[in-house]
Every structure is written in C-alpha cells, then in structure tokens.
Design a protein around this motif. Structure first.
Motif, short mmCIF file in Angstrom:
data_model
loop_
_atom_site.label_atom_id
_atom_site.label_comp_id
_atom_site.label_asym_id
_atom_site.label_seq_id
_atom_site.Cartn_x
_atom_site.Cartn_y
_atom_site.Cartn_z
N HIS A 1 0.85 -1.19 0.00
CA HIS A 1 0.00 0.00 0.00
C HIS A 1 0.89 1.25 0.00
O HIS A 1 2.05 1.19 0.41
N PRO A 2 0.36 2.39 -0.45
CA PRO A 2 1.17 3.61 -0.52
C PRO A 2 1.63 4.07 0.85
O PRO A 2 0.96 3.86 1.87
N VAL A 3 2.79 4.75 0.87
CA VAL A 3 3.34 5.36 2.07
C VAL A 3 3.53 6.85 1.79
O VAL A 3 4.14 7.22 0.78
N HIS A 4 2.96 7.71 2.67
CA HIS A 4 3.07 9.15 2.51
C HIS A 4 3.97 9.73 3.59
O HIS A 4 4.05 9.20 4.70
N ASP A 5 4.64 10.85 3.25
CA ASP A 5 5.53 11.48 4.21
C ASP A 5 4.78 12.45 5.10
O ASP A 5 3.54 12.51 5.08
N ALA A 6 5.51 13.24 5.89
CA ALA A 6 4.88 14.15 6.85
C ALA A 6 4.08 15.24 6.17
O ALA A 6 3.16 15.81 6.77
N GLN A 7 4.38 15.55 4.90
CA GLN A 7 3.63 16.57 4.17
C GLN A 7 2.49 15.98 3.34
O GLN A 7 1.84 16.69 2.58
N GLY A 8 2.24 14.70 3.47
CA GLY A 8 1.15 14.07 2.73
C GLY A 8 1.50 13.67 1.32
O GLY A 8 0.63 13.28 0.55
N LYS A 9 2.81 13.75 0.94
CA LYS A 9 3.23 13.38 -0.40
C LYS A 9 3.59 11.89 -0.43
O LYS A 9 4.20 11.38 0.50
N LYS A 10 3.25 11.25 -1.53
CA LYS A 10 3.54 9.83 -1.64
C LYS A 10 5.03 9.60 -1.82
O LYS A 10 5.69 10.25 -2.62
N ILE A 11 5.57 8.65 -1.03
CA ILE A 11 6.98 8.29 -1.12
C ILE A 11 7.16 7.08 -2.02
O ILE A 11 8.03 7.03 -2.86
N GLY A 12 6.31 6.09 -1.84
CA GLY A 12 6.39 4.84 -2.58
C GLY A 12 5.41 3.85 -2.00
O GLY A 12 4.42 4.23 -1.37
N ASP A 13 5.69 2.56 -2.17
CA ASP A 13 4.82 1.50 -1.66
C ASP A 13 5.57 0.68 -0.60
O ASP A 13 6.77 0.41 -0.75
N ALA A 14 4.85 0.30 0.45
CA ALA A 14 5.43 -0.53 1.50
C ALA A 14 5.61 -1.96 0.99
O ALA A 14 4.71 -2.52 0.38
N LYS A 15 6.80 -2.54 1.24
CA LYS A 15 7.08 -3.88 0.75
C LYS A 15 7.30 -4.90 1.86
O LYS A 15 6.90 -6.04 1.73
N HIS A 16 7.96 -4.51 2.94
CA HIS A 16 8.22 -5.44 4.04
C HIS A 16 8.04 -4.72 5.37
O HIS A 16 8.21 -3.51 5.45
N VAL B 1 -4.02 5.84 7.49
CA VAL B 1 -5.05 6.80 7.11
C VAL B 1 -5.67 6.33 5.80
O VAL B 1 -4.99 6.27 4.77
N ASP B 2 -6.95 5.97 5.87
CA ASP B 2 -7.65 5.45 4.69
C ASP B 2 -6.90 4.23 4.16
O ASP B 2 -6.77 3.24 4.86
N ASP B 3 -6.36 4.35 2.93
CA ASP B 3 -5.70 3.20 2.31
C ASP B 3 -4.18 3.36 2.23
O ASP B 3 -3.52 2.70 1.45
N HIS B 4 -3.61 4.25 3.06
CA HIS B 4 -2.17 4.44 3.00
C HIS B 4 -1.60 4.64 4.40
O HIS B 4 -2.33 4.88 5.36
N LEU B 5 -0.27 4.51 4.49
CA LEU B 5 0.45 4.68 5.74
C LEU B 5 1.14 6.04 5.74
O LEU B 5 1.78 6.41 4.76
#
Length: 315
Positions: free
Chosen positions: A13-28, A63-67
């Motif tokens: 699932h997507p991972v967002h930083d402190a500013q709410g921007k997407k960093i990438g996807d969680a893998k492990h 938060v919703d569908d992302h971390l």
C-alpha cells in the motif's frame, strides 16, 4: 502505534511522508521477535521502485488506504542502505545507523523498551541479564509470512544476530507447529499516464500566384465597299456631287479585371484518439523453497541412512 494485525493493510500500500506526499509502496515490515510489534517498514522509492528504504513505524498511522510516517521524503530516500535480502534480519550495527539517521537516540529507545507496563518490550527472558546493552532482533514479514530475528542472549548483554531465525505468519515465531509457510512475491504491473508531447493548430497567411484564362473581345474596323444600285442610288446622291467629308467610328474592347474575395473553405480541429498497444514488462520476484532433509539414524548395526539402512543394520 501500528498493531501486528494491521501489517496486512500496510504491505503493498502507498506510504506518505509528513507533508502528505507519496513516497512509494510498503514492501516489508520488520517486527520484534518477542512482542511481534512492527518496528520498521521498507518503502520502495526511486524510478520504478528500484530503491528500498527503512522507515521507523512506531509513530506512523494508517489513514484510509495508506500509511503516513512523520518524516520528510528526502530523509527517507537518504536512509542508510540495508540489504533486505540478507537473511531477513537487522543487525545491531544496522539498526543503530538507522536510529541515528532518523534522530532517534539509541539509549533512550532502550530505556523506553524497559519501562514498566506494556510499553516496555524487553521484559522477562527477552531482556539481557548483563549490563543492559542487549538489543532485540528484528524479523521481516510480508502479507503472508515473516522471518523472525534473533533475541538477546541472557548473560551476554549482546544480541546474537543470525541465530534462532524462525518463520511464521506475519512475523510471528513458530510455536510447536511442524508446518512451514512458503511464500513468494507476486509482480503487479500497472500503468501511469505521462505527457509525451503537444500538438497545436496555427493559422498564418501565405501569398501565391494564380493563373486563370478568361475570354475578352475587342472591335476592329473593316472597310466595306458596295456598288451603286437602284436600291441605294437615292441615298448615294443625297449630298453634293464633289465635296470633302469624314466619318468616325468608336472602337471598344474588353479587358480582364481581377477581384479577390475571402470565402470559407473548410474547418480544421484537433482530436485525440486512444490507441492500445501491448508492452512486455520484465521484473524479478523472490520465492521461498522448502527442502526435506533426512538425517542419518544410528541403529544396532551402526550408522544407517533411512528406513532401508536401519533394516540392514538389524539383520
């Protein structure tokens, strides 16, 4: 704090930083062997997800569908490199480097781990009996299975890295179950829309020579002579017998005239059509394999392998 049962909702699932921007996807997700609590999450970053960075998950939230993690994207991308495929463990040195990168004090983290109540994970047999410097091992888990790390060894004060690795669901250690869970990675291919170019209409004026043939007429003089006859005699003798006279004829001709008019001839517009093509994508996935090992059994007749060897020893 992320709970163990939430791991399945984090991986892929997507991972967002402190500013709410997407960093990438969680893998492990790396979990603690003793408590099973998630400690670290790896995030695929870079173009086409070619890099994998470790991020502390303690203060993260779903938060919703992302971390969402409380760290900026640049710090996460610059995190020290750790080989995720290197046995599924975080060594003491690697974990200390990660703590320092994210500004987390190693000693303070150890004190929090030993605090009373449920907040401290290092209680009981999992804690080091020596000088208090022992650290817990970390385990790797994905959506279906996990690889646990090694716990601290009593009396030594140091973590025994690479020993006691176990496999279980979502990072849990096995507890008396003779079965193993075999997992493998699956490649999910998606599409993204990118801008490849722009097309515009531009109208301008050009001048060109055009030739066109048009018929024109003109008048020419022709002298006609006719003899005096009874029919025209009276008209011919109407004037003086001998005199001077002149007659004049006006000549005419047509000349071409050019006139231009602006008339609409066509309408031009731009329209996009979607064309579907097939492209082959190549990726690399990891799979677990389970081999069956047979140990030699020492029977009455000496060392024998398998059931057949044991029977030969007895005879």
């Amino acid at each position: 704090m992320i709970a163990q049962e939430q791991i399945a909702a984090i991986v892929d699932h997507p991972v967002h930083d402190a500013q709410g921007k997407k960093i990438g996807d969680a893998k492990h997700v790396f979990v603690d062997d003793v408590t099973g609590r998630p400690e670290w999450v790896t995030v695929k970053t870079g173009l086409f997800g070619t890099s994998e960075s470790f991020v502390p998950i303690k203060d993260a939230s779903l938060v919703d569908d992302h971390l969402e993690v409380p760290y900026p994207k640049d710090r996460i991308k610059d995190a020290p490199h750790v080989d995720v495929d290197g046995g599924g463990h975080l060594s003491t040195r690697e974990e200390r480097r990660l703590y320092e990168h994210y500004g987390i004090a190693w000693d303070e983290a150890w004190q929090r781990a030993n605090q009373p109540g449920e907040g401290g994970w290092a209680h009981g047999t999992a804690a080091a009996d020596g000088d208090g410097e022992g650290r817990r091992g970390q385990g790797l888990s994905d959506t279906t299975s996990g690889i646990g790390g090694a716990g601290a060894q009593p009396g030594t004060g140091m973590a025994d890295e690479g020993v006691g690795m176990s496999r279980g669901g979502l990072g849990e250690s096995r507890t008396g179950d003779d079965a193993m869970t075999r997992s493998e990675e699956q490649m999910h291919v998606g599409t993204e829309q990118v801008e490849t170019g722009r097309v515009r209409l531009r109208k301008y004026v050009v001048t060109e020579d055009v030739q066109q043939t048009v018929p024109v007429t003109h008048e020419e003089v022709r002298v006609e002579r006719e003899p005096i006859t009874e029919a025209n005699r009276d008209q011919a003798l109407s004037g003086p017998e001998i005199s001077e006279a002149e007659r004049e004829v006006t000549l005419h001709e047509e000349r071409p005239v050019v006139e231009t008019r602006a008339v609409p001839v066509e309408r031009v517009s731009l329209r996009t059509d979607e064309v579907t093509e097939e492209e082959t994508v190549t990726g690399r996935i990891r799979k677990e394999r389970i081999d069956v090992e047979t140990e030699a059994v020492e029977g009455d007749g000496g060392l024998a392998e398998g059931r057949g060897g044991a029977e030969e020893g007895r005879t």
